[in-house]
Design a protein around this motif. Sequence first.
Motif, mmCIF file in Angstrom:
data_model
loop_
_atom_site.group_PDB
_atom_site.id
_atom_site.type_symbol
_atom_site.label_atom_id
_atom_site.label_comp_id
_atom_site.label_asym_id
_atom_site.label_seq_id
_atom_site.Cartn_x
_atom_site.Cartn_y
_atom_site.Cartn_z
ATOM 1 N N THR A 1 -14.830 0.403 -17.424
ATOM 2 C CA THR A 1 -15.204 1.078 -18.674
ATOM 3 C C THR A 1 -15.728 -0.001 -19.625
ATOM 4 O O THR A 1 -15.430 -1.179 -19.459
ATOM 5 N N ASP B 1 0.863 -1.179 0.000
ATOM 6 C CA ASP B 1 0.000 0.000 0.000
ATOM 7 C C ASP B 1 0.911 1.245 0.000
ATOM 8 O O ASP B 1 1.611 1.505 0.981
ATOM 9 N N ASP C 1 -9.466 -5.795 -13.300
ATOM 10 C CA ASP C 1 -10.109 -5.061 -12.199
ATOM 11 C C ASP C 1 -9.491 -3.686 -11.932
ATOM 12 O O ASP C 1 -10.189 -2.776 -11.514
ATOM 13 N N SER C 2 -8.185 -3.570 -12.104
ATOM 14 C CA SER C 2 -7.503 -2.354 -11.640
ATOM 15 C C SER C 2 -7.027 -1.456 -12.768
ATOM 16 O O SER C 2 -6.168 -0.608 -12.554
ATOM 17 N N TYR D 1 -8.805 0.849 -14.499
ATOM 18 C CA TYR D 1 -9.304 2.168 -14.126
ATOM 19 C C TYR D 1 -10.018 2.051 -12.779
ATOM 20 O O TYR D 1 -10.358 0.940 -12.351
ATOM 21 N N VAL D 2 -10.258 3.176 -12.146
ATOM 22 C CA VAL D 2 -10.952 3.166 -10.860
ATOM 23 C C VAL D 2 -12.334 2.546 -11.031
ATOM 24 O O VAL D 2 -12.762 1.689 -10.262
ATOM 25 N N ALA D 3 -13.038 2.981 -12.097
ATOM 26 C CA ALA D 3 -14.368 2.435 -12.383
ATOM 27 C C ALA D 3 -14.296 1.641 -13.686
ATOM 28 O O ALA D 3 -13.481 1.959 -14.554
#
Length: 372
Positions: free
Chosen positions: A351, A132, A344-345, A347-349
Amino acid sequence: MSISLPVPRTESVEGLENPLSVLDPDGSRHASPVLDDALADIGESMLTDLYVDMAVIRRVDEECFALTRQGELTLWPPLRGQEAAQVGALRALRDDDFLFTSYREHALAILRGVDPVEQLALWKATALSGWDPFAHHLAPLQIIIGAQTLHATGYAMAARRAGGDDIAMACFGDGATSEGDVNEAMVFAASFGAPVIFFCQNNQYAISEPVRVQSGTPLAQRAGGFGIPGLRVDGNDVMAVHAAVRIAADRARRGDGPTFIEAVTYRMGPHTTTDDPGRYRDEAEVAAWRQKDPIERLERHLERIGAPVERIREEAVIRCDAIAAQLREGAARVAVPAPETMFDSVYVAPTRRVERQRAEHLAFAASVEPRR
Ligand SMILES: Cc1ncc(C[n+]2csc(CCOP(=O)(O)OP(=O)(O)O)c2C)c(N)n1
Ligand SMILES: [Mg+2]
């Protein structure tokens, strides 16, 4: 007509003739008008810590190299030879200073408290990052050569606007200085007085390309052209690197802007575990650098100042064995995610495009399933 042009101004760069150092290869200490003040409070206990840190980092590197050969990891870029540069630099910073590194700075992750097994995930190709970033003030490592210098500069500009006195450090290699990104980062950093340290480990090679092919001048000299002061230090002298980064961090913290540090060192191993350096460099060159080993140099210095070297070495071995066992045991346990999680990662959301690619992947996987 013959016009002679003036030679470039170099007075803003220290150490151009000979890299700045305080420790000779035999471990004796000599005076350095530039670095000594920054080392005034460094005594035996700090030197012992630096020694143990370097020993542990070397062992992590050896172990991960071996794990690659055993098929547990996919790839590993070794740092052997660069322990002093990385440890000396990291230990000169505060825990809340943000670090932006390339793929070779394993020391920074380990010393910033990243779980040694957690950082393996990237090298096992099972995760996009091994930690992280905000928990450790350490950005995900960067494979795009030099891109992290822009991230560090942007972060530093923002940190200054936010009113804090935390700073950023960008770590990159000699080859990265040939990239546009690094040069753009230096333009921005100089123009905005960003509190950022450009920490260049000149390990003499960009894969097989020797640094002399990439630059006709010492790399630190380039900083002068951007209006950034430079320090060129012996990167195998942990005290010299430590002092240089302290000086640069002080400048940045008090609002005096960026500093460029060239740590002159050597990559003792291959570029990565898939490289064969015997194809592009002489064994004599490697042997000459082996004489300048950063860990042995500090050990000789500890002997000279009467430190209990035998006991320090034993303590280091205990720590090294423990972390090596942890890595061996942990490597086999790193979870392998389902292939479709790679979508999954992106983009944040989600598309539509990425979702379509995920669907295509799943359809393809299903079509080849029976043949597995
Ligand atoms: C933009 C970009 N171009 C090319 C590459 C391929 N590449 C990977 S490592 C490397 C050499 C980098 O050398 P250097 O900056 O000296 O760092 P070192 O590997 O020696 O630590 C190159 C060209 C890349 N990853 N990114
Ligand atoms: Mg290099």
